[in-house]
Design an enzyme around this catalytic site. Structure first.
Site, PDB file in Angstrom:
ATOM      1  N   LYS A  31      39.095  37.441  53.133  1.00 49.80           N
ATOM      2  CA  LYS A  31      39.778  38.635  52.607  1.00 49.80           C
ATOM      3  C   LYS A  31      38.778  39.789  52.485  1.00 49.80           C
ATOM      4  O   LYS A  31      37.553  39.557  52.500  1.00 49.80           O
ATOM      5  CB  LYS A  31      40.392  38.307  51.234  1.00 49.80           C
ATOM      6  CG  LYS A  31      39.380  37.900  50.164  1.00 49.80           C
ATOM      7  CD  LYS A  31      40.094  37.314  48.948  1.00 49.80           C
ATOM      8  CE  LYS A  31      39.122  36.958  47.837  1.00 49.80           C
ATOM      9  NZ  LYS A  31      39.790  36.192  46.758  1.00 49.80           N
ATOM     10  N   ARG A 129      48.126  34.963  36.889  1.00 44.61           N
ATOM     11  CA  ARG A 129      48.052  36.158  37.709  1.00 44.61           C
ATOM     12  C   ARG A 129      49.271  36.108  38.626  1.00 44.61           C
ATOM     13  O   ARG A 129      50.388  36.243  38.151  1.00 44.61           O
ATOM     14  CB  ARG A 129      46.721  36.143  38.477  1.00 44.61           C
ATOM     15  CG  ARG A 129      45.942  37.421  38.402  1.00 44.61           C
ATOM     16  CD  ARG A 129      44.515  37.262  38.916  1.00 44.61           C
ATOM     17  NE  ARG A 129      44.428  36.598  40.209  1.00 44.61           N
ATOM     18  CZ  ARG A 129      43.300  36.476  40.903  1.00 44.61           C
ATOM     19  NH1 ARG A 129      42.162  36.969  40.433  1.00 44.61           N
ATOM     20  NH2 ARG A 129      43.272  35.863  42.060  1.00 44.61           N
ATOM     21  N   HIS A 161      45.251  28.413  42.154  1.00 41.97           N
ATOM     22  CA  HIS A 161      43.918  29.018  42.065  1.00 41.97           C
ATOM     23  C   HIS A 161      43.376  28.810  40.652  1.00 41.97           C
ATOM     24  O   HIS A 161      44.120  28.935  39.674  1.00 41.97           O
ATOM     25  CB  HIS A 161      44.044  30.511  42.393  1.00 41.97           C
ATOM     26  CG  HIS A 161      42.758  31.210  42.715  1.00 41.97           C
ATOM     27  ND1 HIS A 161      41.706  30.608  43.373  1.00 41.97           N
ATOM     28  CD2 HIS A 161      42.360  32.481  42.488  1.00 41.97           C
ATOM     29  CE1 HIS A 161      40.724  31.491  43.524  1.00 41.97           C
ATOM     30  NE2 HIS A 161      41.091  32.630  42.991  1.00 41.97           N
ATOM     31  N   ARG A 217      38.920  25.931  49.603  1.00 42.84           N
ATOM     32  CA  ARG A 217      39.232  27.307  49.997  1.00 42.84           C
ATOM     33  C   ARG A 217      38.107  28.245  49.561  1.00 42.84           C
ATOM     34  O   ARG A 217      38.310  29.151  48.772  1.00 42.84           O
ATOM     35  CB  ARG A 217      40.535  27.684  49.283  1.00 42.84           C
ATOM     36  CG  ARG A 217      41.545  28.422  50.100  1.00 42.84           C
ATOM     37  CD  ARG A 217      42.853  28.562  49.342  1.00 42.84           C
ATOM     38  NE  ARG A 217      42.682  28.922  47.968  1.00 42.84           N
ATOM     39  CZ  ARG A 217      43.233  28.300  46.922  1.00 42.84           C
ATOM     40  NH1 ARG A 217      44.025  27.277  47.107  1.00 42.84           N
ATOM     41  NH2 ARG A 217      42.996  28.703  45.697  1.00 42.84           N
ATOM     42  N   TYR A 260      16.793  63.735  40.323  1.00 40.92           N
ATOM     43  CA  TYR A 260      17.576  64.498  39.340  1.00 40.92           C
ATOM     44  C   TYR A 260      17.281  64.075  37.908  1.00 40.92           C
ATOM     45  O   TYR A 260      17.212  62.882  37.597  1.00 40.92           O
ATOM     46  CB  TYR A 260      19.067  64.277  39.581  1.00 40.92           C
ATOM     47  CG  TYR A 260      19.601  64.860  40.861  1.00 40.92           C
ATOM     48  CD1 TYR A 260      19.374  66.188  41.217  1.00 40.92           C
ATOM     49  CD2 TYR A 260      20.360  64.074  41.715  1.00 40.92           C
ATOM     50  CE1 TYR A 260      19.893  66.714  42.393  1.00 40.92           C
ATOM     51  CE2 TYR A 260      20.890  64.586  42.889  1.00 40.92           C
ATOM     52  CZ  TYR A 260      20.652  65.913  43.221  1.00 40.92           C
ATOM     53  OH  TYR A 260      21.177  66.424  44.383  1.00 40.92           O
ATOM     54  N   CYS A 307      20.628  58.808  44.000  1.00 41.48           N
ATOM     55  CA  CYS A 307      21.498  59.949  44.296  1.00 41.48           C
ATOM     56  C   CYS A 307      22.607  59.506  45.253  1.00 41.48           C
ATOM     57  O   CYS A 307      22.700  58.341  45.606  1.00 41.48           O
ATOM     58  CB  CYS A 307      20.678  61.070  44.924  1.00 41.48           C
ATOM     59  SG  CYS A 307      19.179  61.459  44.009  1.00 41.48           S
ATOM     60  N   ASP A 309      22.939  60.127  48.391  1.00 38.91           N
ATOM     61  CA  ASP A 309      22.488  59.820  49.750  1.00 38.91           C
ATOM     62  C   ASP A 309      21.087  59.223  49.828  1.00 38.91           C
ATOM     63  O   ASP A 309      20.610  58.961  50.923  1.00 38.91           O
ATOM     64  CB  ASP A 309      22.448  61.111  50.589  1.00 38.91           C
ATOM     65  CG  ASP A 309      23.646  61.986  50.339  1.00 38.91           C
ATOM     66  OD1 ASP A 309      24.751  61.517  50.603  1.00 38.91           O
ATOM     67  OD2 ASP A 309      23.473  63.119  49.844  1.00 38.91           O
TER      68      ASP A 309
HETATM   69  C1  LIG Z   1      39.243  34.878  46.697  1.00 36.84           C
HETATM   70  C2  LIG Z   1      39.989  33.606  46.663  1.00 36.84           C
HETATM   71  C3  LIG Z   1      39.348  32.398  46.991  1.00 36.84           C
HETATM   72  C4  LIG Z   1      37.867  32.299  47.255  1.00 36.84           C
HETATM   73  O1  LIG Z   1      37.172  32.442  46.027  1.00 36.84           O
HETATM   74  P1  LIG Z   1      35.578  32.296  45.959  1.00 36.84           P
HETATM   75  O2  LIG Z   1      35.287  32.315  44.505  1.00 36.84           O
HETATM   76  O3  LIG Z   1      35.011  33.477  46.665  1.00 36.84           O
HETATM   77  O4  LIG Z   1      35.237  31.027  46.623  1.00 36.84           O
HETATM   78  C5  LIG Z   1      40.130  31.254  47.055  1.00 36.84           C
HETATM   79  N1  LIG Z   1      41.443  31.287  46.775  1.00 36.84           N
HETATM   80  C6  LIG Z   1      42.089  32.421  46.415  1.00 36.84           C
HETATM   81  C7  LIG Z   1      43.527  32.382  46.108  1.00 36.84           C
HETATM   82  C8  LIG Z   1      41.375  33.615  46.335  1.00 36.84           C
HETATM   83  O5  LIG Z   1      42.003  34.739  45.972  1.00 36.84           O
END
Ligand SMILES: *Cc1c(COP(=O)(O)O)cnc(C)c1O
Length: 371
Positions: A31, A129, A161, A217, A260, A307, A309
């Site tokens: 992602k 979530r 998750h 994952r 700055y 800064c 840049d």
């Molecule tokens: C981002 C994400 C992951 C990966 O998470 P990491 O902590 O980067 O390994 C896995 N599953 C879902 C649903 C995520 O949003």
């Protein structure tokens, strides 16, 4: 200035994750353009190294990977109601569904196309979530049952998750596992057998083999950064190097202020180098005075304000003879290089945000891998 992405490091990290996963498959999460490493290049390198599937948030990200020639299964799990599900179905993207209304939209798109949508259910086991809450699960299963019977949907996976995987021993992980098992059982009771189930992100993949289920994952670990830096680096190799060439070198007299606000004042005559990378390029301004770069064979402290840049580093007497055109490494993976974790610590954030920061004028180049 540029970021270099080492695809051999990606392959190395995928092999480490696969070892931890045992019999479970590895889905590599790409992602946000592969955590800013280049989604298609990372996906290709990871699949060559043994990863089985690819994970993205939006359908657009997933469809772009298909267009880039990735033929492995791709899952998309975070979409708003105006998402183009038809393009996903057309490209054989597996659609993560988190609500009844979303399942209706996906089914409508599949019917319009005359195609079968590949659907995975994302269930909420305690992150609170985006996921189907237990109370809404029965009505989602009611609809899914009909859609599968009608050939409108193929039920691929059930997934969830974790909220606290970076604390591997925390009881919330076990609570989420137990709730996940209840969701799986509820689907099975209706005759809806998922082809696979998955739960573990990087932290769980590396520390909780009991949560691997059919597939892990991971995201951040693929890129060589530890999901739990205070615990271990797990033998991972950072894939990203952020570097820039010195633009000029000059003497600064004792008593002179630099950048700055004159936040830094020379207490003796010194030599400074100007590096043309700033907060517009992903060097956060709150990092001012709190980091160093690898330049001329040593760490050089950054001085004064960062800064938009550019920023300045102190070379002292410049014994190593740093010149314009020399390369300063802001962070990377080689011995001596500053590490993304150092920036994260200095900023009170996590390494994920650090590698996502380089942007705009920064040129990204991929090294290694098989082309
Ligand atoms: C981002 C994400 C992951 C990966 O998470 P990491 O902590 O980067 O390994 C896995 N599953 C879902 C649903 C995520 O949003």
């Amino acid at each position: 200035m540029e970021i270099l992405v080492d695809l051999d490091a990606i392959a190395h990290n995928v092999r480490i994750l696969a070892e931890h996963a045992g019999d479970a498959a590895v889905m590599v999460v790409v992602k946000a353009d592969g955590y800013n490493h280049g989604a298609a290049e990372v996906a290709r390198a990871a699949l060559n190294a043994g990863a089985r599937e690819i994970g993205t948030t939006t359908v657009a990200e997933a469809v772009a990977l298909r267009a880039a020639g990735i033929t492995a299964p791709i899952l998309s799990w975070l979409n708003t109601s105006d998402a183009d599900y038809a393009s996903g179905i057309d490209a054989d993207i597996e659609l993560g569904v988190s609500a009844l209304a979303q399942l209706e939209q996906v089914a409508a798109a599949a019917r319009r196309l005359g195609r079968t949508a590949i659907v995975s259910l994302k269930v909420d086991t305690g992150l609170n979530r985006n996921g189907i809450p237990a109370a809404e699960f029965p009505e989602v299963l009611d609809l899914l049952e009909k859609l599968v019977a009608d050939g409108v949907v193929r039920f691929r996976a059930l997934f969830s998750h974790l909220a606290m995987a970076d604390l591997p021993e925390h009881p919330v992980n076990d609570m989420q596992r137990d709730r996940f098992l209840e969701f799986i059982a509820a689907a099975r009771d209706r005759g809806l057998e998922p082809e696979l189930v998955h739960l573990a992100n990087s932290a769980a993949a590396l520390t909780r083999p009991d949560l691997a289920f059919d597939m892990v994952r991971p995201g951040i670990a693929v890129y060589g950064l530890s999901p739990i830096p205070e615990l271990s680096d797990f033998g991972l190799r950072p894939a990203m190097t952020f570097r820039a060439r010195v633009l000029r070198v000059k003497r600064v007299a004792a008593g002179e202020g630099v950048s700055y606000g004159h936040q830094w004042i020379a207490d003796h005559d010194t030599t400074v180098a100007l590096v043309p990378a700033g907060y517009a390029d992903g060097v956060p301004r709150p990092l001012s005075g709190k980091f160093s770069v690898w330049l001329g064979g040593a760490r050089r402290p950054q001085i004064g304000r960062v800064c938009m840049d550019q920023f300045v580093v102190d070379l002292g007497e410049n014994e190593s003879g740093v010149q314009p055109g020399d390369t300063a490494v802001l962070f990377g993976g080689e011995p001596g290089h500053p590490h993304a974790d150092e920036w994260a610590d200095a900023l009170g954030t996590i390494n994920y945000e650090i590698v996502c920061a380089p942007r705009g004028r920064v040129i990204r180049t991929h090294l290694g891998g098989t082309r």
